[in-house]
Structure formats: structure tokens, C-alpha cells
Design a protein around this motif. Structure first.
Motif, PDB file in Angstrom:
ATOM      1  N   GLY A   1      33.666  35.491  88.265  1.00  0.00           N
ATOM      2  CA  GLY A   1      34.638  36.528  87.934  1.00  0.00           C
ATOM      3  C   GLY A   1      35.439  36.182  86.690  1.00  0.00           C
ATOM      4  O   GLY A   1      35.717  37.048  85.846  1.00  0.00           O
ATOM      5  N   LEU A   2      35.796  34.915  86.533  1.00  0.00           N
ATOM      6  CA  LEU A   2      36.551  34.495  85.344  1.00  0.00           C
ATOM      7  C   LEU A   2      35.706  34.600  84.078  1.00  0.00           C
ATOM      8  O   LEU A   2      36.213  34.947  83.007  1.00  0.00           O
ATOM      9  CB  LEU A   2      37.051  33.056  85.530  1.00  0.00           C
ATOM     10  N   VAL A   3      34.412  34.304  84.185  1.00  0.00           N
ATOM     11  CA  VAL A   3      33.529  34.408  83.017  1.00  0.00           C
ATOM     12  C   VAL A   3      33.459  35.844  82.514  1.00  0.00           C
ATOM     13  O   VAL A   3      33.258  36.089  81.313  1.00  0.00           O
ATOM     14  CB  VAL A   3      32.118  33.879  83.361  1.00  0.00           C
ATOM     15  N   LEU A   4      33.665  36.801  83.416  1.00  0.00           N
ATOM     16  CA  LEU A   4      33.602  38.208  83.017  1.00  0.00           C
ATOM     17  C   LEU A   4      34.930  38.740  82.473  1.00  0.00           C
ATOM     18  O   LEU A   4      35.032  39.908  82.120  1.00  0.00           O
ATOM     19  CB  LEU A   4      33.166  39.061  84.204  1.00  0.00           C
ATOM     20  N   LEU A   5      35.943  37.873  82.386  1.00  0.00           N
ATOM     21  CA  LEU A   5      37.237  38.313  81.838  1.00  0.00           C
ATOM     22  C   LEU A   5      37.137  38.871  80.420  1.00  0.00           C
ATOM     23  O   LEU A   5      37.784  39.877  80.108  1.00  0.00           O
ATOM     24  CB  LEU A   5      38.247  37.160  81.886  1.00  0.00           C
ATOM     25  N   PRO A   6      36.363  38.251  79.488  1.00  0.00           N
ATOM     26  CA  PRO A   6      36.253  38.845  78.156  1.00  0.00           C
ATOM     27  C   PRO A   6      35.695  40.266  78.180  1.00  0.00           C
ATOM     28  O   PRO A   6      36.077  41.099  77.346  1.00  0.00           O
ATOM     29  CB  PRO A   6      35.299  37.890  77.422  1.00  0.00           C
ATOM     30  N   LEU A   7      34.802  40.541  79.109  1.00  0.00           N
ATOM     31  CA  LEU A   7      34.311  41.909  79.285  1.00  0.00           C
ATOM     32  C   LEU A   7      35.478  42.840  79.586  1.00  0.00           C
ATOM     33  O   LEU A   7      35.604  43.925  79.001  1.00  0.00           O
ATOM     34  CB  LEU A   7      33.296  41.936  80.425  1.00  0.00           C
ATOM     35  N   SER A   8      36.347  42.409  80.497  1.00  0.00           N
ATOM     36  CA  SER A   8      37.506  43.205  80.889  1.00  0.00           C
ATOM     37  C   SER A   8      38.447  43.430  79.713  1.00  0.00           C
ATOM     38  O   SER A   8      38.861  44.552  79.422  1.00  0.00           O
ATOM     39  CB  SER A   8      38.263  42.506  82.021  1.00  0.00           C
ATOM     40  N   VAL A   9      38.796  42.348  79.038  1.00  0.00           N
ATOM     41  CA  VAL A   9      39.783  42.417  77.957  1.00  0.00           C
ATOM     42  C   VAL A   9      39.263  43.284  76.810  1.00  0.00           C
ATOM     43  O   VAL A   9      39.985  44.136  76.274  1.00  0.00           O
ATOM     44  CB  VAL A   9      40.126  41.002  77.463  1.00  0.00           C
ATOM     45  N   THR A  10      38.009  43.082  76.426  1.00  0.00           N
ATOM     46  CA  THR A  10      37.442  43.846  75.318  1.00  0.00           C
ATOM     47  C   THR A  10      37.363  45.330  75.656  1.00  0.00           C
ATOM     48  O   THR A  10      37.744  46.191  74.849  1.00  0.00           O
ATOM     49  CB  THR A  10      36.039  43.332  74.968  1.00  0.00           C
ATOM     50  N   ALA A  11      36.851  45.652  76.841  1.00  0.00           N
ATOM     51  CA  ALA A  11      36.720  47.059  77.237  1.00  0.00           C
ATOM     52  C   ALA A  11      38.077  47.745  77.279  1.00  0.00           C
ATOM     53  O   ALA A  11      38.241  48.871  76.787  1.00  0.00           O
ATOM     54  CB  ALA A  11      36.024  47.160  78.580  1.00  0.00           C
ATOM     55  N   LEU A  12      39.058  47.087  77.863  1.00  0.00           N
ATOM     56  CA  LEU A  12      40.396  47.664  77.945  1.00  0.00           C
ATOM     57  C   LEU A  12      41.003  47.851  76.560  1.00  0.00           C
ATOM     58  O   LEU A  12      41.591  48.893  76.258  1.00  0.00           O
ATOM     59  CB  LEU A  12      41.292  46.764  78.796  1.00  0.00           C
ATOM     60  N   GLY A  13      40.857  46.834  75.699  1.00  0.00           N
ATOM     61  CA  GLY A  13      41.408  46.935  74.356  1.00  0.00           C
ATOM     62  C   GLY A  13      40.784  48.061  73.553  1.00  0.00           C
ATOM     63  O   GLY A  13      41.476  48.839  72.886  1.00  0.00           O
ATOM     64  N   VAL A  14      39.459  48.178  73.619  1.00  0.00           N
ATOM     65  CA  VAL A  14      38.762  49.237  72.885  1.00  0.00           C
ATOM     66  C   VAL A  14      39.167  50.608  73.405  1.00  0.00           C
ATOM     67  O   VAL A  14      39.417  51.541  72.632  1.00  0.00           O
ATOM     68  CB  VAL A  14      37.237  49.033  72.991  1.00  0.00           C
ATOM     69  N   SER A  15      39.238  50.768  74.730  1.00  0.00           N
ATOM     70  CA  SER A  15      39.634  52.054  75.312  1.00  0.00           C
ATOM     71  C   SER A  15      41.041  52.445  74.885  1.00  0.00           C
ATOM     72  O   SER A  15      41.307  53.594  74.537  1.00  0.00           O
ATOM     73  CB  SER A  15      39.561  51.989  76.842  1.00  0.00           C
ATOM     74  N   THR A  16      41.951  51.475  74.918  1.00  0.00           N
ATOM     75  CA  THR A  16      43.339  51.754  74.573  1.00  0.00           C
ATOM     76  C   THR A  16      43.487  52.117  73.103  1.00  0.00           C
ATOM     77  O   THR A  16      44.197  53.071  72.743  1.00  0.00           O
ATOM     78  CB  THR A  16      44.220  50.541  74.901  1.00  0.00           C
ATOM     79  N   LEU A  17      42.809  51.392  72.231  1.00  0.00           N
ATOM     80  CA  LEU A  17      42.942  51.621  70.796  1.00  0.00           C
ATOM     81  C   LEU A  17      42.304  52.929  70.344  1.00  0.00           C
ATOM     82  O   LEU A  17      42.782  53.570  69.409  1.00  0.00           O
ATOM     83  CB  LEU A  17      42.319  50.456  70.023  1.00  0.00           C
TER      84      LEU A  17
END
Length: 467
Positions: free
Chosen positions: A316-332
Motif C-alpha cells: 500500500g505504501l509503494v502505491l502512494l506516488p500513484l495516489s499523490v500524482t493522481a490527486l495532484g493532476v486532478s486538482t490542478l
């Protein structure tokens, strides 16, 4: 022209000058129920399999069961939302989510756990069509037909819980075992029920009693369910001995089409849908984009645990960059519709991410695994927004909830295709050759997404409309 559902909503509540922000909390919270249950299960498949002595070919039904129920339930409940309004369906659906959470947490066998996932699928099918219907009615009421902020909130919230789901699931499993991921549904269900009862508008009496059994089209819904379930059951475990399933699906499809073209109030208006090629293409793109997205989520996560040897919480921790990138792109990018640009960039980056997966092996350094997740987070942050915005512009306003339900259906069909592919490439365990085969499958789907997006001129004309 203001639709009848909008008039009915307006008649039963005060009319704020702008979008009624009291609606946002129940809309967003309800819309995340399905994504959070879809994503948390990714890190729980291996522990559940160990607990019940079940191989991946059996635990995959924990994924398939949810999506089969949701693929059928979303358009069915969406049609009911269009007819009877969002409040009643929202409250019934979110109550079922709480019941399913308790059932899953106490499940004594894999069969009972699968049944709980089916109930979850039906329960989570109401909130998103209800949210889209409320968004459309508010846009028509206020005369501001560009609710980009609200649509972004729906997409970003669903995207956020989808990508943090594996990390949250891994944490919960580490603290309380795999049953803990089901208990999350109980407080979420209670919160939805309270917010929905307090804030969602009641329909007027005339609208509430306007529907009839004839309008609901039960035979059409039944044929639709038979068509989807038989097809997906075959695709989940394709065998020559199951040859009757695709034939049953084809027969149901023919009967469904004949009925829907003849009845005055069809469940799915094929005449309108057939004349709306851009909307049909949006559905196909939704299917292709999410097939790759879910194949990565389920396949890569299982490989991290079995092929790379990580614990569920570490995966689950290894997939954190997936989370952060997706959220950042969606927000921006959320407030700019830019549907075509998002689709093109998302599909290209998705192809690149699939290519990088071929570099991954059992001895790969952690930084490479993190890079893969970050790269594939970009299309996850773009494609969902693009599909939602395209549907909002392309769908008939009077059927926005059922159209939104169909959009989610194609999303879950992609998830079912992904789970079938995962089971096919990981027949016994999630090893590296299987991961590379899955990467090729994902790359082909991403390439098809790019191919059907490039020549689509209708995407250039998607602009806010005057109400």
C-alpha cells in the motif's frame, strides 16, 4: 428550458442564488462509497485467500461480484433517480452499504464475503447518478451550465479514495486484519444517511407519484441484467465448457434491443443513444481507460505482495506516488474541462507507463516501483475527469442520471475485464512473467484509447451551453 425534475426539486426547498452547497457533502460522500470499496480490496485479496484457503482464481470473485452488481445496478438505479428523484434512492442505497459492511466483517466463508460484495455493489449504485442529477438540476435552476467546480469535486473525491484505498487498506489490515476494511462502511453509511436525510431535497408530491410500473420497464432491466451477468461470468473464467454463457448474453442482447426500440418508455433509449455517437464513444473510452487503470491496480498490487514479497501494508505504501500524482493532476486540471487534451495526454502517458512495467522484476529497486506508480497516476488523474465532463455535455438533460449510471457501468465493465485479465495472467500466483503479460494487455488497450480519441472532432466542440 428547465426540466421537470428541476421544477420538482425547486418546489420543495428555498432557492439559493448559486449552487446549493448544502448538497455537496452528501453528494461527495456518497460518490466515494464504491471507489473506496473497489480499491481497498486490492491489498486484501492475498490475506483473504490465505484465510479461506482460496487461490487467486476464486478470490477474484471478490472484485468481479462487486462490479457485476454495480454494472447492472448503476443504470437501473440511475433510471429510477431520473423518474423519482435522488433522495429516496440515495438513502436506500447507502443503508444497504452499512448492512453489507457488517455482513463482510462477520463473514464465516468466502461465499458469504462474495455475497456481501454483491450487496455493496447494489448499495453503492445510487449515489453517483443522484449526484449527477442534482448537479444538472442545480445548473438549470441557477442558469449557470458550467458546474466545473462541483464536477471536479465529485471526480477528485472519487479519484482520491481510489488511489489512497490500497494504502488505507494496507494500514487497516496491518492494524486489525482484512475484516477491518469492511467495517469502514458502517460509519460511512451512517454519515451518508444523516447528511442525505437532512440536506437532500424531497420531490414534490406530483413528481413523487408520477412514475408507474410501466415507466420503470422491469423486462428491459431484467434482459439488461441477464446480458451483462452472463457475458461477464464467461469473461471472468472463459472455458469451452461455458459456451452457453456468451450465447445467452447474445440472445438477451437481441431481445433487449428489440424491446427497448418498441416500448414508449424504455429503460435505455436506444434511439437516442444510437443517434448520439459522441456519447457512445465516451462510453467506449471509459471502458478502455479503466480497464488499464484497474488492471494495474489489482495486478501490480498482487505482484508486489507475491512476486516482490512485500507485506500488504508495504504494498500500500509503494502505491502512494500513484495516489499523490493522481490527486495532484486532478486538482490542478479539474476546473478546465479540456476534454480532448486530457484524453490525449492521459492515453499517451498510460502507454508509457505500461512500457516501463516491462523493466520491473522481482529484484527491482523500490525507487523504480515508485516511479511506475507515479507515472500511471497521471492518466488516473485525467481520464476520469475527461469522461465525466464529456458525458455532462453530451447526455440528454432529462436522462442525465441514467446516462451517468451507464458511464459508471462501462467503468465497471473495464474493471471486470481487468479482473478477468488478472486471473488469466496470474492463474496460480502473481509472478513477473504474468505481470509482463498483463502490461502488454494494458498497453494494447491504452493504444486503442489513443486511436479513437485522435480523430474525434466532436471533442473540440464540447463547451458550456446556455440554459
Amino acid at each position: 428550458m428547465i426540466s421537470k425534475p428541476t421544477q420538482a426539486l425547486r418546489a420543495t426547498r428555498p432557492a439559493p442564488t448559486g449552487f446549493d452547497r448544502r448538497l455537496i457533502a452528501p453528494m461527495v460522500l456518497g460518490s466515494v462509497l464504491n471507489p473506496i470499496n473497489s480499491s481497498m480490496i486490492a491489498v486484501a485479496l492475498v490475506p483473504i485467500g490465505i484465510a479461506f484457503g482460496a487461490p487467486p482464481s476464486e478470490t477474484v470473485w471478490l472484485v468481479s461480484a462487486l462490479y457485476l452488481a454495480t454494472a447492472v445496478g448503476q443504470p437501473v438505479i440511475g433510471r429510477l433517480v431520473d423518474m423519482y428523484g435522488p433522495r429516496r434512492l440515495y438513502l436506500i442505497g447507502t443503508a444497504l452499504v452499512g448492512i453489507a459492511g457488517v455482513m463482510g466483517a462477520l463473514a464465516p466463508s468466502l461465499g458469504v464475503l462474495i455475497a456481501a460484495r454483491v450487496l455493496l455493489g447494489f448499495g453503492t449504485s445510487a449515489a453517483y447518478p443522484a449526484a449527477m442529477q442534482l448537479t444538472r438540476s442545480e445548473a438549470e435552476r441557477t442558469g449557470e451550465d458550467s458546474p466545473a467546480g462541483v464536477l471536479t469535486a465529485l471526480a477528485v473525491s472519487a479519484q482520491t479514495v481510489s488511489v489512497i484505498g490500497p494504502t488505507l487498506g494496507g494500514f487497516l489490515i496491518g492494524v486489525g486484519g482484512w475484516r477491518a476494511i469492511f467495517t469502514v462502511n458502517v460509519p460511512l453509511s451512517v454519515a451518508c444517511l444523516v447528511l442525505g436525510a437532512l440536506r437532500l431535497p424531497r420531490m414534490s408530491k406530483d413528481k413523487d407519484t408520477a412514475g408507474t410500473r410501466r415507466d420503470v420497464d422491469p423486462p428491459g432491466m431484467l434482459l439488461f441484467a441477464v446480458m451483462l451477468v452472463s457475458l461477464m461470468m464467461f469473461l471472468t473464467a472463459p472455458k469451452l465448457s461455458e459456451w452457453h454463457l456468451p450465447l445467452l448474453s447474445a440472445a438477451a442482447a437481441v431481445a433487449f434491443a428489440r424491446r427497448e426500440l418498441r416500448v414508449p418508455e424504455p429503460f435505455v433509449d436506444l434511439r437516442v443513444l444510437g443517434g448520439n455517437l459522441p456519447l457512445v464513444t465516451t462510453y467506449i473510452r471509459q471502458f478502455l481507460g479503466y480497464t488499464t487503470s484497474y488492471a494495474f491496480l489489482y495486478g501490480f498490487t498482487q505482484w508486489l505482495e507475491e512476486g516482490r514479497g512485500l507485506h500488504a501494508s508495504a504494498a500500500g505504501l509503494v502505491l502512494l506516488p500513484l495516489s499523490v500524482t493522481a490527486l495532484g493532476v486532478s486538482t490542478l486540471t479539474g476546473r478546465r474541462e479540456a476534454v480532448r487534451a486530457k484524453l490525449l495526454v492521459g492515453s499517451v502517458v498510460q502507454i508509457a507507463g505500461c512500457a516501463v512495467l516491462f523493466l520491473v522484476g522481482s529484484g527491482s529497486p523500490v525507487w523504480l516501483l515508485l516511479v511506475v506508480g507515479a507515472l500511471l497516476g497521471v492518466p488516473q488523474g485525467l481520464l476520469g475527469l475527461a469522461g465525466q465532463n464529456a458525458l455532462y455535455r453530451q447526455a440528454e438533460p432529462a436522462r442525465i442520471a441514467s446516462a451517468a449510471g451507464l458511464l459508471r457501468t462501462f467503468m465497471y465493465l473495464g474493471a471486470l475485464a481487468a479482473s478477468a485479465a488478472t486471473a488469466a495472467f496470474f492463474p496460480h500466483r502473481a509472478d513477473t512473467p504474468g505481470l509482463h503479460g498483463l502490461a502488454l494487455f494494458m498497453g494494447i488497450g491504452s493504444a486503442l484509447l489513443l486511436v479513437i480519441t485522435l480523430p474525434d472532432r466532436s471533442l473540440r466542440t464540447l463547451t458550456p451551453k446556455t440554459v
